[in-house]
Write an enzyme that holds these catalytic residues in place. Structure first.
Site, PDB file in Angstrom:
ATOM      1  N   GLU A   1      73.762  69.246  67.553  1.00  7.57           N
ATOM      2  CA  GLU A   1      74.367  70.555  67.838  1.00  7.57           C
ATOM      3  C   GLU A   1      75.485  70.852  66.835  1.00  7.57           C
ATOM      4  OE1 GLU A   1      76.761  72.986  71.327  1.00  7.57           O
ATOM      5  OE2 GLU A   1      76.957  70.804  71.186  1.00  7.57           O
TER       6      GLU A   1
ATOM      7  N   ASP B   1      74.756  66.096  71.336  1.00  8.97           N
ATOM      8  CA  ASP B   1      75.749  67.087  71.746  1.00  8.97           C
ATOM      9  C   ASP B   1      76.959  67.046  70.800  1.00  8.97           C
ATOM     10  OD1 ASP B   1      76.761  68.953  73.821  1.00  8.97           O
ATOM     11  OD2 ASP B   1      78.274  67.392  74.104  1.00  8.97           O
TER      12      ASP B   1
END
Ligand SMILES: *[C@@H]1O[C@H](CO)[C@@H](O)[C@H](O)[C@H]1NC(C)=O
Ligand SMILES: *[C@@H]1O[C@H](CO)[C@@H](O)[C@H](O)[C@H]1NC(C)=O
Ligand SMILES: *[C@@H]1O[C@H](CO)[C@@H](O)[C@H](O)[C@H]1NC(C)=O
Ligand SMILES: *[C@@H]1O[C@H](CO)[C@@H](O)[C@H](O)[C@H]1NC(C)=O
Ligand SMILES: *[C@@H]1O[C@H](CO)[C@@H](O)[C@H](O)[C@H]1NC(C)=O
Length: 535
Positions: free
Chosen positions: A252, A228
């Site tokens: 990400e 993330d």
């Protein structure tokens, strides 16, 4: 990706019928991922409760384990799940941590989602089915409830293992989204929760994180990671973390700018093996919302030039952060075209739960609808389409491993169409998507990618035709439906298109359903002596 991760595990990953201990980039390329938001997928009791989207809805690992048939039935052979660690306990001005991104204790699994045993049982059940598990991990920050008076007062002793202020950057709010020092060292979104920004450039933090990820991956036999907010930690941290994990990772990197994205997959030194493909995401969306496909074609060419390996990017049109595709245009037919791109283009297909049910939620948290509101309908049109697409993709990989080795060739990228040919010439998979929607007209166009006289089948309508001297097939477009052609011989021994009709012009009176075309095909197949294909 460093070569050390590539050796050995490839053969293991592809040949074991169970699971591969270290699933690397090559192994992941053959997979097709279904993204699960644990709190919203299924409850242990199977209950279909109403809930507020800012609060816990009660989904669990056990609930997911009980419903793997639903995912496998669509042909997905990997899942990506919400972060698994214990989060803060409090409700906040921006809701409860139902999504799992507000870690407090990395040494404990999230009791909201179940026990250690439940998580292990999920992994065992996945591996029994030869499915991979990708776990979302948060390395950018730890969270604490925050009363919105800056600077935030944080009790660092509550964090595990980062139980001291020294492991964190001192408070500043991210304000300069173009300045990497600012967006990597300052704290994200200080409202309702303080996302204390971990000092990932500190050697102590690297030591703790690399130990943590090794333990997590080995304890739960995790096959891959999604990192993330990877863009919000320092560059040097990423390859160290991925290497320590020993598995493939998507990081990400939220950007539609080719250089900003491909910097992470540098041809001389990769920071990350793969990323969710936000480069395709924006122009693909645009094509179905008033724009044409020209920019998608250009973007892809740029990405192939700049990124080390676009085949290791994750192709998607929906995820838990973006408004649903259908929230912008709820025409089912354009959603079919988008789904076709996601599963058949280059890269690792990633479908977010609810996409197959044509959910329409907008901004977060509306895009996080509990899946049970769909009753897990396995006859939903996009569910059925995903099933077909995954079968066709898997079959192409099985017939020819080279299918995954080269980027596809763009045949057409114009105002209303995007067509590509993928795989080796003698086993090509060709598709055309269009943005004409269900109101699209009927017309014919020539699409190449085959060889003179190849017998081909369009696998959504199950209709056959023969390629002309230039290897082109006549595409009978109508009602905005996507088209995918494979050589007829590639379907032997599969259950794709058991009944095949002969392709021809579509009537102008709206959609010809695949079902209708297929049953007409029973007769035609018999007449034309293609009955041998009825399996
Ligand atoms: C580039 O991608 C290839 C294919 O996935 C891989 O083998 C190679 O290691 C990558 N290069 C770098 C610098 O990581
Ligand atoms: C943080 O910065 C954003 C702009 O990036 C601003 O909208 C927000 O109000 C700031 N928050 C605080 C708590 O300073
Ligand atoms: C970038 O952000 C950092 C941290 O906030 C700041 O110190 C620096 O001056 C900024 N650089 C530029 C060029 O604005
Ligand atoms: C890749 O890394 C090299 C060496 O660090 C650097 O010179 C080059 O500019 C990078 N390329 C991209 C596209 O970021
Ligand atoms: C398809 O692209 C054309 C050309 O840009 C555009 O006029 C049309 O609105 C698009 N269709 C949809 C459904 O967005």
């Amino acid at each position: 990706m460093r070569s050390s991760l590539l050796t050995g595990a490839i053969a293991a990953a592809l040949s074991f019928s169970g699971y591969a201990a270290a699933a690397d980039t090559e192994a992941w390329k053959s997979r097709s991922i279904y993204q699960v938001m644990i709190d919203r997928f299924a409850r242990t009791d199977g209950g279909e409760v109403d809930c507020k989207l800012y609060e816990f809805c009660g989904g669990t690992w056990k609930g997911l384990t009980n419903k793997l048939d639903y995912i496998q039935g669509m042909g997905f052979d990997a899942i990506q799940i919400s972060p698994v660690n214990k989060n803060i306990d409090e409700d906040t001005a921006v809701g409860e941590p139902y999504h799992g991104y507000w870690s407090q204790d990395l040494t404990t699994v999230n009791p909201k989602f179940g026990t250690k045993e439940d998580l292990k049982e999920l992994v065992d059940e996945l591996h029994k089915r030869d499915m991979y598990l990708m776990v979302d991990v948060v390395v950018n920050h730890m969270a604490q409830k925050f009363d919105n008076i800056v600077p935030p007062k944080v009790d660092y002793s509550k964090f595990k293992p980062f139980n001291n202020e020294k492991y964190f950057h001192s408070y500043c709010n991210v304000t300069e989204w173009e300045n990497s020092t600012n967006y990597q060292n300052c704290w994200l979104y200080p409202y309702g929760v303080a996302l204390a920004d971990i000092k990932t450039e500190s050697p102590d933090v690297v030591t703790l994180f690399t130990k943590w990820i090794k333990d997590l991956v080995s304890t739960y036999s995790i096959d891959g990671l999604r990192i993330d907010a990877a863009k919000h930690v320092n560059d040097e941290f990423l390859p160290k973390f991925v290497e320590a994990s020993g598995v493939f990772a998507f990081g990400e990197v939220l950007t539609g700018v080719t250089e900003d994205m491909c910097r992470y997959q540098n041809k001389s030194k990769n920071l990350l093996p793969g990323m969710p493909n936000y480069l395709d995401f924006y122009p693909l969306n645009e094509a179905f919302n008033g724009g044409g496909f020209e920019r998608l074609g250009e973007t892809r060419a740029q990405a192939v030039d700049s990124c080390n390996d676009t085949l290791a990017l994750g192709t998607f049109i929906e995820n838990h952060d973006m408004p649903r595709f259908a929230s912008q245009n709820d025409d089912l037919t354009i959603a079919k075209n988008a789904m076709t791109y996601v599963i058949m283009a280059d890269g690792i297909p990633t479908v977010y739960q609810g996409q197959e049910q044509h959910f329409k939620g907008g901004e977060t948290p509306s895009n996080r609808e509990p899946l049970w509101t769909s009753k897990y309908d396995t006859t939903a049109p996009l569910y059925v389409l995903a099933q077909t697409l995954n079968k066709v993709r898997k079959n192409a990989i099985k017939k020819s491993p080279d299918y995954l080795k080269k980027t596809s060739k763009v045949l057409i990228a114009d105002t209303n169409h995007f067509c590509q040919s993928k795989g080796p010439a003698d086993n090509a998979v060709v598709f055309c998507i269009t943005n004409k929607s269900s109101k699209g007209d009927s017309y014919e166009m020539s699409v190449g990618g085959f060889k003179d006289s190849d017998e081909v089948v369009e696998v959504i309508s199950c209709a056959s035709s023969t390629a002309d001297g230039l290897g082109q097939v006549n595409a009978f477009m109508g009602a905005g439906e996507p088209k995918i052609w494979v050589k007829k011989s590639a379907l032997e021994g599969t259950d794709i298109c058991p009944k095949i009709t002969v392709d021809g012009p579509k009537e102008d009176s709206g959609a010809v359903s695949a079902k209708g075309a297929a049953s007409a095909g029973v007769l035609m197949a018999a007449v034309l002596g293609t009955a041998s294909l009825l399996l």
